[in-house]
Design a protein around this motif. Structure first.
Motif, PDB file in Angstrom:
ATOM      1  N   THR A  63      15.549 -15.146  19.306  1.00 43.71           N
ATOM      2  CA  THR A  63      15.242 -16.268  18.428  1.00 43.71           C
ATOM      3  C   THR A  63      14.382 -17.281  19.176  1.00 43.71           C
ATOM      4  O   THR A  63      14.403 -17.352  20.404  1.00 43.71           O
ATOM      5  N   TYR A  65      13.787 -21.423  18.628  1.00 41.55           N
ATOM      6  CA  TYR A  65      14.122 -22.638  17.886  1.00 41.55           C
ATOM      7  C   TYR A  65      13.644 -23.831  18.702  1.00 41.55           C
ATOM      8  O   TYR A  65      14.061 -24.007  19.857  1.00 41.55           O
ATOM      9  N   TRP A 105      13.224 -18.996  14.215  1.00 46.76           N
ATOM     10  CA  TRP A 105      12.422 -17.786  14.090  1.00 46.76           C
ATOM     11  C   TRP A 105      13.204 -16.633  14.688  1.00 46.76           C
ATOM     12  O   TRP A 105      13.649 -16.718  15.833  1.00 46.76           O
ATOM     13  N   CYS A 107      12.895 -12.831  15.918  1.00 46.58           N
ATOM     14  CA  CYS A 107      11.788 -11.976  16.353  1.00 46.58           C
ATOM     15  C   CYS A 107      12.306 -10.681  16.965  1.00 46.58           C
ATOM     16  O   CYS A 107      13.450 -10.612  17.416  1.00 46.58           O
ATOM     17  N   CYS A 118       7.843 -12.107  13.788  1.00 46.33           N
ATOM     18  CA  CYS A 118       8.941 -13.046  13.631  1.00 46.33           C
ATOM     19  C   CYS A 118       9.077 -13.442  12.166  1.00 46.33           C
ATOM     20  O   CYS A 118       8.089 -13.548  11.452  1.00 46.33           O
ATOM     21  N   LYS A 120      10.844 -16.461   9.736  1.00 52.98           N
ATOM     22  CA  LYS A 120      11.454 -17.787   9.785  1.00 52.98           C
ATOM     23  C   LYS A 120      12.661 -17.814   8.858  1.00 52.98           C
ATOM     24  O   LYS A 120      12.581 -17.480   7.690  1.00 52.98           O
TER      25      LYS A 120
END
Length: 123
Positions: A63, A65, A105, A107, A118, A120
């Motif tokens: 992730t 962030y 996100w 990914c 990715c 969201k």
């Protein structure tokens, strides 16, 4: 009457297109794809694929962030799949409804190819 039906279908299509977003997504970056299934900020399943076969193909989820990256899975061996003349390597994870912060996100990366798609996660 046919005009009214057409207008109703168009209106419903637009209404559905502006419905609240959720964790479901499918994205591709080069030879790598990511698929995410969930609702709201909760992700039930995530998986990905890479075009082509190979030995030692592995993938992991991470992730991002607010600029901070965090691995959320360990490297996992991908399964080679052949469908007709198409060959790809596939991997899936059951995330059991894991919740993420709004704007995170999610990914995927493979160890044998560039491309890190990715998706969201947002309300």
């Amino acid at each position: 009457m046919k005009y009214l039906t057409t207008v109703a279908v168009v209106f419903l299509s637009l209404a559905c297109a502006t419905a609240p977003a959720h964790a479901d997504a499918s994205v591709k970056d080069g030879k790598v794809g990511l698929s995410v299934k969930g609702k709201g900020l909760s992700v039930k399943q995530a998986g990905g694929w890479m075009d082509g076969h190979g030995t030692g193909v592995r993938a992991r989820l991470y992730t991002v962030y607010k600029g901070q990256r965090a691995d959320i899975t360990r490297w996992k061996e991908a399964t080679p799949v052949t469908a007709g003349t198409t060959q790809f390597s596939n991997v899936d994870w059951n995330l059991n409804g894991r919740s993420f912060r709004n704007g995170t996100w999610l990914c995927i990366e493979f160890n044998k190819v560039d491309g890190t798609p990715c998706a969201k996660i947002h309300r």
